[in-house]
Design a protein around this motif. Structure first.
Motif, short mmCIF file in Angstrom:
data_model
loop_
_atom_site.label_atom_id
_atom_site.label_comp_id
_atom_site.label_asym_id
_atom_site.label_seq_id
_atom_site.Cartn_x
_atom_site.Cartn_y
_atom_site.Cartn_z
N TYR A 42 8.33 6.61 -11.53
CA TYR A 42 9.12 5.65 -11.65
C TYR A 42 10.32 6.13 -12.56
CZ TYR A 42 6.50 4.68 -15.85
OH TYR A 42 5.91 4.75 -16.87
N ASP A 43 11.58 5.58 -12.25
CA ASP A 43 12.79 5.98 -12.86
C ASP A 43 13.13 4.88 -14.12
OD1 ASP A 43 15.27 6.52 -13.78
OD2 ASP A 43 16.16 6.03 -11.84
N VAL B 268 0.73 -1.31 0.04
CA VAL B 268 -0.01 0.01 0.02
C VAL B 268 0.97 1.19 0.18
CG1 VAL B 268 -1.71 1.37 1.43
CG2 VAL B 268 -1.94 -1.18 1.01
N ALA B 269 1.94 1.43 0.94
CA ALA B 269 2.87 2.43 0.97
C ALA B 269 3.38 2.70 -0.42
CB ALA B 269 3.95 2.23 2.02
N ASP B 270 3.86 1.73 -1.08
CA ASP B 270 4.51 1.57 -2.52
C ASP B 270 3.50 2.37 -3.37
OD1 ASP B 270 7.12 0.63 -1.69
OD2 ASP B 270 6.61 -1.23 -2.41
N PHE B 271 2.29 2.04 -3.40
CA PHE B 271 1.30 2.59 -4.25
C PHE B 271 1.16 3.84 -3.92
CE2 PHE B 271 -3.16 3.00 -5.63
CZ PHE B 271 -2.98 2.88 -6.91
N VAL B 272 0.95 4.39 -2.71
CA VAL B 272 0.59 5.51 -2.14
C VAL B 272 1.88 6.55 -2.75
CG1 VAL B 272 0.57 7.28 -0.36
CG2 VAL B 272 -0.66 5.22 -0.22
N ARG C 253 1.22 9.46 -5.52
CA ARG C 253 1.60 10.84 -5.12
C ARG C 253 2.53 11.54 -5.93
NH1 ARG C 253 1.05 14.39 -1.11
NH2 ARG C 253 -0.04 13.04 0.19
N ARG C 254 3.64 10.75 -6.54
CA ARG C 254 4.53 11.32 -7.48
C ARG C 254 3.63 11.55 -8.64
NH1 ARG C 254 9.74 7.24 -6.75
NH2 ARG C 254 10.42 8.20 -4.71
N ARG C 255 2.71 10.70 -9.11
CA ARG C 255 1.84 10.91 -10.33
C ARG C 255 1.11 12.11 -10.41
NH1 ARG C 255 -2.13 6.43 -12.42
NH2 ARG C 255 -3.75 7.91 -11.45
#
Length: 77
Positions: A43-44, A26-30, A34-36
């Motif tokens: 992503y890099d 969930v944290a990875d998805f958040v 947020r970046r989007r």
């Protein structure tokens, strides 16, 4: 249920009791969202290209090693 506070409440209630593994996902998805939302690349892409290139090289080497002693002659009947 379309307001930001309602959605935040739904998310907060929805993650309660999840294992650390799922909370990590969930944290990875958040972070991704947020970046989007901030119009950053989520992503890099260059790192992903490099990783795929390394993966391709490792897989190719694995296949070469796997079939190094492969005899192309058909078994005699």
């Amino acid at each position: 249920m379309d307001t930001a506070p309602d959605l935040e409440q739904l998310i907060t209630e929805g993650i309660k009791g999840l294992s650390a593994q799922y909370l990590s996902e969930v944290a990875d998805f958040v972070v991704f969202i947020r970046r989007r939302a901030m119009e950053q690349e989520p992503y890099d892409a260059e790192s992903i290209r490099q990783e795929l290139s390394l993966l391709d090289a490792r897989e190719r080497q694995h296949l070469e090693d796997e079939f190094a002693d492969f005899d192309q002659q058909l078994p005699e009947e």
